[in-house]
Enzyme design. Structure first.
Site, PDB file in Angstrom:
ATOM      1  N   GLN A 184       3.233  10.027   1.009  1.00 23.58           N
ATOM      2  CA  GLN A 184       4.515   9.314   1.015  1.00 23.58           C
ATOM      3  C   GLN A 184       5.372   9.648  -0.203  1.00 23.58           C
ATOM      4  O   GLN A 184       6.576   9.395  -0.190  1.00 23.58           O
ATOM      5  CB  GLN A 184       4.289   7.796   1.075  1.00 23.58           C
ATOM      6  CG  GLN A 184       3.695   7.345   2.400  1.00 23.58           C
ATOM      7  CD  GLN A 184       3.610   5.834   2.459  1.00 23.58           C
ATOM      8  OE1 GLN A 184       2.656   5.248   1.966  1.00 23.58           O
ATOM      9  NE2 GLN A 184       4.623   5.208   3.026  1.00 23.58           N
ATOM     10  N   GLY A 186       0.839  -1.188   0.000  1.00 24.11           N
ATOM     11  CA  GLY A 186       0.000   0.000   0.000  1.00 24.11           C
ATOM     12  C   GLY A 186       0.874   1.237   0.000  1.00 24.11           C
ATOM     13  O   GLY A 186       2.034   1.186   0.432  1.00 24.11           O
ATOM     14  N   HIS A 234      -2.135   7.710   7.003  1.00 19.42           N
ATOM     15  CA  HIS A 234      -1.173   8.612   6.350  1.00 19.42           C
ATOM     16  C   HIS A 234      -1.855   9.913   5.922  1.00 19.42           C
ATOM     17  O   HIS A 234      -1.252  10.982   5.967  1.00 19.42           O
ATOM     18  CB  HIS A 234      -0.560   7.953   5.107  1.00 19.42           C
ATOM     19  CG  HIS A 234       0.614   7.057   5.393  1.00 19.42           C
ATOM     20  ND1 HIS A 234       1.775   7.508   5.955  1.00 19.42           N
ATOM     21  CD2 HIS A 234       0.803   5.732   5.157  1.00 19.42           C
ATOM     22  CE1 HIS A 234       2.637   6.495   6.065  1.00 19.42           C
ATOM     23  NE2 HIS A 234       2.066   5.404   5.594  1.00 19.42           N
ATOM     24  N   HIS A 277      -4.033   1.660   7.620  1.00 21.17           N
ATOM     25  CA  HIS A 277      -2.674   2.216   7.673  1.00 21.17           C
ATOM     26  C   HIS A 277      -2.534   3.372   6.673  1.00 21.17           C
ATOM     27  O   HIS A 277      -1.996   4.434   7.009  1.00 21.17           O
ATOM     28  CB  HIS A 277      -1.678   1.090   7.367  1.00 21.17           C
ATOM     29  CG  HIS A 277      -0.241   1.506   7.306  1.00 21.17           C
ATOM     30  ND1 HIS A 277       0.710   1.066   8.205  1.00 21.17           N
ATOM     31  CD2 HIS A 277       0.417   2.310   6.430  1.00 21.17           C
ATOM     32  CE1 HIS A 277       1.886   1.596   7.890  1.00 21.17           C
ATOM     33  NE2 HIS A 277       1.738   2.356   6.814  1.00 21.17           N
ATOM     34  N   GLU A 278      -3.040   3.171   5.449  1.00 17.67           N
ATOM     35  CA  GLU A 278      -2.906   4.212   4.413  1.00 17.67           C
ATOM     36  C   GLU A 278      -3.772   5.424   4.728  1.00 17.67           C
ATOM     37  O   GLU A 278      -3.353   6.564   4.519  1.00 17.67           O
ATOM     38  CB  GLU A 278      -3.252   3.650   3.025  1.00 17.67           C
ATOM     39  CG  GLU A 278      -2.427   2.465   2.560  1.00 17.67           C
ATOM     40  CD  GLU A 278      -0.945   2.607   2.772  1.00 17.67           C
ATOM     41  OE1 GLU A 278      -0.436   3.745   2.753  1.00 17.67           O
ATOM     42  OE2 GLU A 278      -0.292   1.574   2.990  1.00 17.67           O
TER      43      GLU A 278
HETATM   44 CO    CO Z   1       2.968   3.599   5.634  1.00 19.51          CO
END
Ligand code: CO
Length: 160
Positions: free
Chosen positions: A51, A46, A134, A130-131
């Site tokens: 990022q 992912g 972000h 998790h994404e």
């Molecule tokens: Co990450």
């Protein structure tokens, strides 16, 4: 397509709350493809736009061969709890235990402007949570327990 540079912990963009995508244009579609290429090149499962230095609400996940490009993802409900090991492309050589919901219901827009809803569980649910973290400026190391150096002992190389 292009493999993009991954921003690592300490870069301000990873701490920002990402802005919603207003218009799905060529630039957005190219960014999704570049994010996917970057994720595959680094053996991630992912990746989120911050990022690669872009503070927009976009994530790409591919846990078991099915790729989801999610624009403006929104987790509408969460169920259960599970603890598992996580890593992150933005926190190289760190892993830790993170508690997440076991199942989620997520809504997102596709690159074709379709609004979709998805029920996810297990690793896919974990990866999406998790994404989406972000996009809120949250890294797994902010919430993980037992953070250790090195590669996760299981699922080596599968990081987000
Ligand atoms: Co990450």
């Amino acid at each position: 397509m292009a493999v993009l540079e991954i921003k690592t912990a300490g870069e301000p963009v990873l701490k920002q709350i990402a802005a919603p995508v207003q218009k799905i244009d060529k630039r957005i579609k190219k960014l999704l493809d570049d994010m996917a290429e970057t994720m595959y090149a680094t053996e991630g499962i992912g990746i989120a736009a911050p990022q690669v230095g872009v503070s927009l609400r976009m994530v790409v996940v591919d846990v078991d061969g099915k790729r989801y490009d999610m624009i403006n993802p929104e987790i509408l409900s969460r169920e259960g709890a599970a603890v598992d090991t996580e890593g992150c492309l933005s926190c190289p050589d760190l892993f830790g235990e993170v508690e997440r919901a076991e199942k989620i219901h997520v809504k997102f827009t596709t690159r074709y402007h379709k609004v979709k809803e998805l029920d996810a569980e297990g690793l896919l649910a974990r990866c999406i949570q998790h994404e989406v973290d972000h996009l809120e400026g949250r890294l797994f190391i902010d919430i993980a327990k037992n953070i250790q150096k090195g590669k996760p002992p299981q699922r080596e190389g599968r990081v987000k």
